[in-house]
Design an enzyme around this catalytic site. Structure first.
Site, PDB file in Angstrom:
ATOM      1  N   ASP A  45      -7.920   4.130  14.009  1.00 51.21           N
ATOM      2  CA  ASP A  45      -9.327   3.500  14.289  1.00 51.21           C
ATOM      3  C   ASP A  45     -10.120   4.127  15.156  1.00 51.21           C
ATOM      4  O   ASP A  45      -9.877   4.767  15.988  1.00 51.21           O
ATOM      5  CB  ASP A  45      -8.512   2.379  15.389  1.00 51.21           C
ATOM      6  CG  ASP A  45      -9.536   1.423  16.087  1.00 51.21           C
ATOM      7  OD1 ASP A  45     -10.837   1.482  15.762  1.00 51.21           O
ATOM      8  OD2 ASP A  45      -9.327   0.703  17.326  1.00 51.21           O
ATOM      9  N   ASP A  99     -12.345  -0.899  18.296  1.00 54.91           N
ATOM     10  CA  ASP A  99     -12.162  -2.118  18.112  1.00 54.91           C
ATOM     11  C   ASP A  99     -10.518  -2.677  17.928  1.00 54.91           C
ATOM     12  O   ASP A  99     -10.576  -3.971  17.736  1.00 54.91           O
ATOM     13  CB  ASP A  99     -13.073  -2.816  17.259  1.00 54.91           C
ATOM     14  CG  ASP A  99     -12.597  -2.578  15.694  1.00 54.91           C
ATOM     15  OD1 ASP A  99     -11.694  -1.871  15.445  1.00 54.91           O
ATOM     16  OD2 ASP A  99     -13.303  -3.038  14.719  1.00 54.91           O
ATOM     17  N   ASP A 113     -10.208   1.715  10.415  1.00 48.95           N
ATOM     18  CA  ASP A 113     -11.739   1.681   9.675  1.00 48.95           C
ATOM     19  C   ASP A 113     -11.550   2.744   8.689  1.00 48.95           C
ATOM     20  O   ASP A 113     -10.694   3.869   8.867  1.00 48.95           O
ATOM     21  CB  ASP A 113     -12.579   1.329  10.700  1.00 48.95           C
ATOM     22  CG  ASP A 113     -12.262   2.342  11.708  1.00 48.95           C
ATOM     23  OD1 ASP A 113     -12.253   3.637  11.737  1.00 48.95           O
ATOM     24  OD2 ASP A 113     -12.439   2.028  12.922  1.00 48.95           O
ATOM     25  N   ASP A 164      -4.694  -6.090  -7.777  1.00 47.49           N
ATOM     26  CA  ASP A 164      -3.820  -7.235  -7.208  1.00 47.49           C
ATOM     27  C   ASP A 164      -3.432  -8.353  -8.120  1.00 47.49           C
ATOM     28  O   ASP A 164      -4.413  -8.799  -8.844  1.00 47.49           O
ATOM     29  CB  ASP A 164      -4.467  -7.725  -5.824  1.00 47.49           C
ATOM     30  CG  ASP A 164      -3.638  -8.742  -5.192  1.00 47.49           C
ATOM     31  OD1 ASP A 164      -2.426  -8.140  -4.745  1.00 47.49           O
ATOM     32  OD2 ASP A 164      -4.174  -9.768  -4.743  1.00 47.49           O
ATOM     33  N   GLU A 215      -0.641  -4.355 -10.493  1.00 50.34           N
ATOM     34  CA  GLU A 215       0.466  -5.104  -9.783  1.00 50.34           C
ATOM     35  C   GLU A 215       1.038  -6.125 -10.759  1.00 50.34           C
ATOM     36  O   GLU A 215       0.624  -7.315 -10.878  1.00 50.34           O
ATOM     37  CB  GLU A 215      -0.067  -5.658  -8.450  1.00 50.34           C
ATOM     38  CG  GLU A 215       1.208  -6.171  -7.655  1.00 50.34           C
ATOM     39  CD  GLU A 215       0.726  -7.128  -6.377  1.00 50.34           C
ATOM     40  OE1 GLU A 215       1.697  -7.053  -5.580  1.00 50.34           O
ATOM     41  OE2 GLU A 215      -0.300  -7.830  -6.803  1.00 50.34           O
TER      42      GLU A 215
END
Length: 517
Positions: free
Chosen positions: A22, A26, A30, A201, A256
């Site tokens: 991070d 926050d 990221d 996915d 996947e």
């Protein structure tokens, strides 16, 4: 001489972006955080990183509910941050694979909002799977959600929409040409920005039975399932392959695909479809010589007719971390970590590519005792707190320091999931200073793998294995793993690397690489 594509034997590191690093404090990892740790990934010895979704999303399912496929969620950064990350990764010699989520969108996606505001039978609703239910008010089919409960939600106008996952993830209608054109454009958007490939996915789940037959007693992934593995999906990947092949730089796609049927798997790996598919069975296998041999034989045999290479996965963002899984069958303290080290040598010696999951190089365990009010997984929420879900493998990484959250973000920041205090000795900083740490072992193993002969064959030969051990030869390389507790005799050969100290015998829960003298 034909050059081997980079992805065929690559070691790919899965970055669960929200839990990696991070940068802005926050609480969410990221892209700037990932960028700040590229040196760590380079020094680890990987070839590529796979980024989980960072698109605009309400995060009902950790970003796999996408509201805008062409932008970065502000919690994860900006498009400029993505561009800078890709540029820096390439400078470090690392490829970047990104997740693409084509089966469903977020219910906040503009298309779905338009569908909700439009009447039944409208073009806006045809982008998704809407159906009228029977007169008794029951759902249109018996199809279940993977997260529990039915896969249908009823609207006030009486129509139902399909969501094979959370209700916030409506399934797209891939029979609609507008959907197909949209995703080809999305692929080009990210390829133009330098993405080296895509992890797809729910790759086999895009099309549903147009007759909407009930699932009945069939498993959702079995051949003939009305919700998975429909033959229409293969034309989509032929179209996507043409898009990928139109770009320089060996762009690739890995799907996947859950299946126990080799014939089904082979279809996705035809020369004009996907480059790879995940073979997940090793991450579900118990610590057993017989089970590891069965899985590896099946995986290699399944891809052999296609000329593709197998993929090996021990952990991911969807399963219990293998250092915890391998604590069974029970042994003395540290058994799970010892087996995890041995398993790494096993998969790195096999032909094909290996996909690592962030934190396994630190030996992180599954967090099983997370407070109930901290859990975020829709599996936990939809089950009414009866199924733990996947939060335990998604806990933010410990980087440095002596107090939680161990440098995950700036001082004073609070991560989105709590980091256990017990991880103080597992930080990357602490392990970098210890020559026998799990991190040091991963670095050694990946360095040795790169130094192996470049002409190792794409096949293995199982060797004689005393006791509860398992051995295979791959050209001049021999890998032996002792799955039992009693030492076994080692074959001859130059010892390249072992997962624990080795004398004349190979101890239990230990692996070794040998090279012909």
């Amino acid at each position: 001489m034909t050059r081997t594509p980079w992805w065929r034997n690559a070691v790919v590191y899965e970055v669960y972006v929200r839990s990696f690093a991070d940068a802005d404090g926050d609480g969410d990892g990221d892209l700037r955080g990932v960028r700040s740790r590229l040196g760590y990934l380079r020094d680890l010895g990987i070839d590529a990183l796979w980024l989980t979704p960072f698109y605009r999303s309400p995060l009902a399912d950790g970003g796999y509910d996408v509201a805008d496929y062409r932008d970065v969620d502000p919690r994860f950064g900006s498009l400029e941050d993505f561009d800078a990350l890709v540029a820096d990764a390439h400078e470090h010699g690392l490829r970047v694979i990104i997740d693409i989520v084509p089966n469903h969108t977020s219910d906040r996606h503009p298309w779905f909002r338009e569908a909700l505001a439009s009447p039944p039978g409208s073009p806006a609703r045809d982008r998704y799977v809407f159906r009228a239910g029977p007169p008794d008010g029951s759902p249109p089919t018996d199809w279940p959600s993977a997260f529990g409960g039915p896969a249908w939600t009823r609207l006030p106008d009486g129509e139902w929409y399909l969501h094979l996952y959370a209700s916030e993830q409506p399934d797209l209608n891939w029979h609609n040409p507008e959907v197909r054109a949209e995703f080809e454009d999305i692929l080009r958007f990210w390829l133009d920005r330098g993405a080296d490939g895509f992890r797809i996915d729910v790759a086999a789940g895009l099309f549903k039975d147009p007759e909407f037959a009930d699932l009945g007693d069939r498993g959702r992934h079995e051949p003939g399932s009305p919700i998975y593995g429909r033959p229409e999906v293969h034309q989509v990947y032929r179209d996507w392959r043409r898009v990928l092949d139109s770009y320089d730089g060996e762009r690739m796609a890995i799907g996947e695909v859950w299946t126990d049927d080799p014939d089904t798997l082979v279809r996705y790996l035809r020369a004009d479809e996907l480059h790879q598919v995940f073979q997940f069975h090793l991450q579900l296998a118990p610590w057993s010589a017989a089970d590891f041999r069965r899985v590896v034989t099946g995986a290699i045999d399944a891809v052999a007719p296609t000329g593709a290479a197998p993929t090996w996965v021990l952990s991911s963002h969807d399963v219990i971390r293998h250092a915890t899984r391998y604590e069974q069958p029970a042994g003395p303290p540290g058994t799970g970590l010892a087996r995890a080290r041995a398993a790494l040598l096993f998969v790195l010696a096999l032909p094909g590519s290996t996909y690592l999951y962030q934190g396994e190089e630190l030996g992180l365990p599954e967090v099983l005792d997370m407070p109930a009010d901290a859990r975020r997984d829709p599996i936990w929420i939809r089950s009414g707190g009866t199924v733990l879900g996947r939060d335990g493998c998604r806990v933010p990484l410990p980087w440095a320091g002596k107090a939680a959250p161990f440098g995950f973000g700036p001082d004073g920041s609070r991560p989105w999931l709590p980091v256990p205090d017990a991880w103080r000795d597992l930080t990357a900083e602490a392990q970098s200073a210890e020559p026998d740490s799990m991190l040091a072992f991963y670095r050694r193993a990946l360095r040795k793998r790169r130094a192996l002969p470049s002409d190792l064959p794409d096949s293995i030969v199982w060797a004689e294995s005393p006791g509860e051990s398992l051995a295979f030869r791959r050209g001049p390389l021999t890998c032996v793993v002792n799955f039992g507790s009693e030492p076994v005799k080692l074959p001859s050969g130059q010892r390249l690397l072992s997962s624990a100290p080795v004398g004349d015998l190979l101890p239990g829960n230990t692996a070794v690489w040998l090279l012909d003298r």
